[in-house]
Design a protein around this motif. Structure first.
Motif, PDB file in Angstrom:
ATOM      1  N   PHE A  24       0.832  -1.204   0.000  1.00  0.00           N
ATOM      2  CA  PHE A  24       0.000   0.000   0.000  1.00  0.00           C
ATOM      3  C   PHE A  24       0.867   1.255   0.000  1.00  0.00           C
ATOM      4  O   PHE A  24       0.547   2.239  -0.677  1.00  0.00           O
ATOM      5  N   ASN A  70      -8.185  -5.543  -3.808  1.00  0.00           N
ATOM      6  CA  ASN A  70      -7.068  -4.673  -4.164  1.00  0.00           C
ATOM      7  C   ASN A  70      -6.490  -5.005  -5.534  1.00  0.00           C
ATOM      8  O   ASN A  70      -6.130  -4.104  -6.303  1.00  0.00           O
ATOM      9  N   LYS A 120      -9.829  -9.274   0.679  1.00  0.00           N
ATOM     10  CA  LYS A 120      -9.188  -7.953   0.628  1.00  0.00           C
ATOM     11  C   LYS A 120      -8.121  -7.922  -0.467  1.00  0.00           C
ATOM     12  O   LYS A 120      -8.007  -6.944  -1.203  1.00  0.00           O
TER      13      LYS A 120
END
Length: 140
Positions: free
Chosen positions: A16, A51, A47
Motif C-alpha cells: 500500500f 485490491n 481484501k
C-alpha cells in the motif's frame, strides 16, 4: 502459525505504501505474491482480491479485474465471510462496465449489501462515485 498472518499483513502494508509512492509495478507484484501465499478461506483473501481488482481496473485490464472480483466474491460466499463483499461487487461492476458488459446489477448488489450491513458511509461513497463516473443515479 501467527507469524505468517503478521508477515502477510506487513507485506500488504508495504504494498500500500509503494502504491501511494506510485510504484504500481512493485505494488502489484507484492499483492499477487500475497494472494498466492494464502488459502481462499483466509480472511485476507477477499481484501487481496479487491485490491488486485482495483489495480487491474486502474491499469484498464478489466478482464483480470473481473476475475479477481469474482473469485473474491466466491470466497466470501463459500466461507461466509461477508466483510468486503459490497466492495467486491462494486469492483465487479466497474470491471463489467470496462468490458461493455451488464454492470448495473453488480452495482445495485453492492448498494443493497451496504444497506443490509449498515455501511451507510460506504453506500454513500459508492453512490456518489457512480453518479460522478456514470453521470446518473441508478438507484432511487
Amino acid at each position: 502459525f501467527p507469524y505468517t498472518t503478521l508477515f502477510r499483513s506487513l507485506l500488504m502494508n508495504i504494498a500500500f505504501i509503494l502504491n501511494r509512492l506510485n510504484d504500481k509495478g512493485k505494488y502489484l507484484e507484492i499483492i499477487e505474491f500475497c494472494i498466492n501465499a494464502v488459502d481462499t478461506d483466509d480472511k485476507l483473501y477477499p481484501k487481496l482480491c479487491y485490491n488486485l481488482a482495483g489495480a487491474y481496473t486502474r491499469n484498464k485490464n478489466f478482464q483480470r479485474a473481473l476475475y479477481f472480483s469474482n473469485i473474491g466474491i466466491k470466497s466470501c460466499q463459500e466461507n461466509r465471510n461477508f466483510n468486503g463483499l459490497s466492495l467486491l461487487y462494486y469492483g465487479k461492476g466497474m470491471a463489467e462496465y470496462g468490458l461493455n458488459k451488464e454492470y448495473i446489477e453488480s452495482l445495485k448488489t453492492s448498494i443493497f449489501l451496504c444497506k443490509a450491513f449498515g455501511q451507510t458511509k460506504l453506500e454513500n461513497t459508492i453512490i456518489n462515485n457512480c453518479k460522478n463516473f456514470f453521470g446518473f443515479n441508478f438507484i432511487d
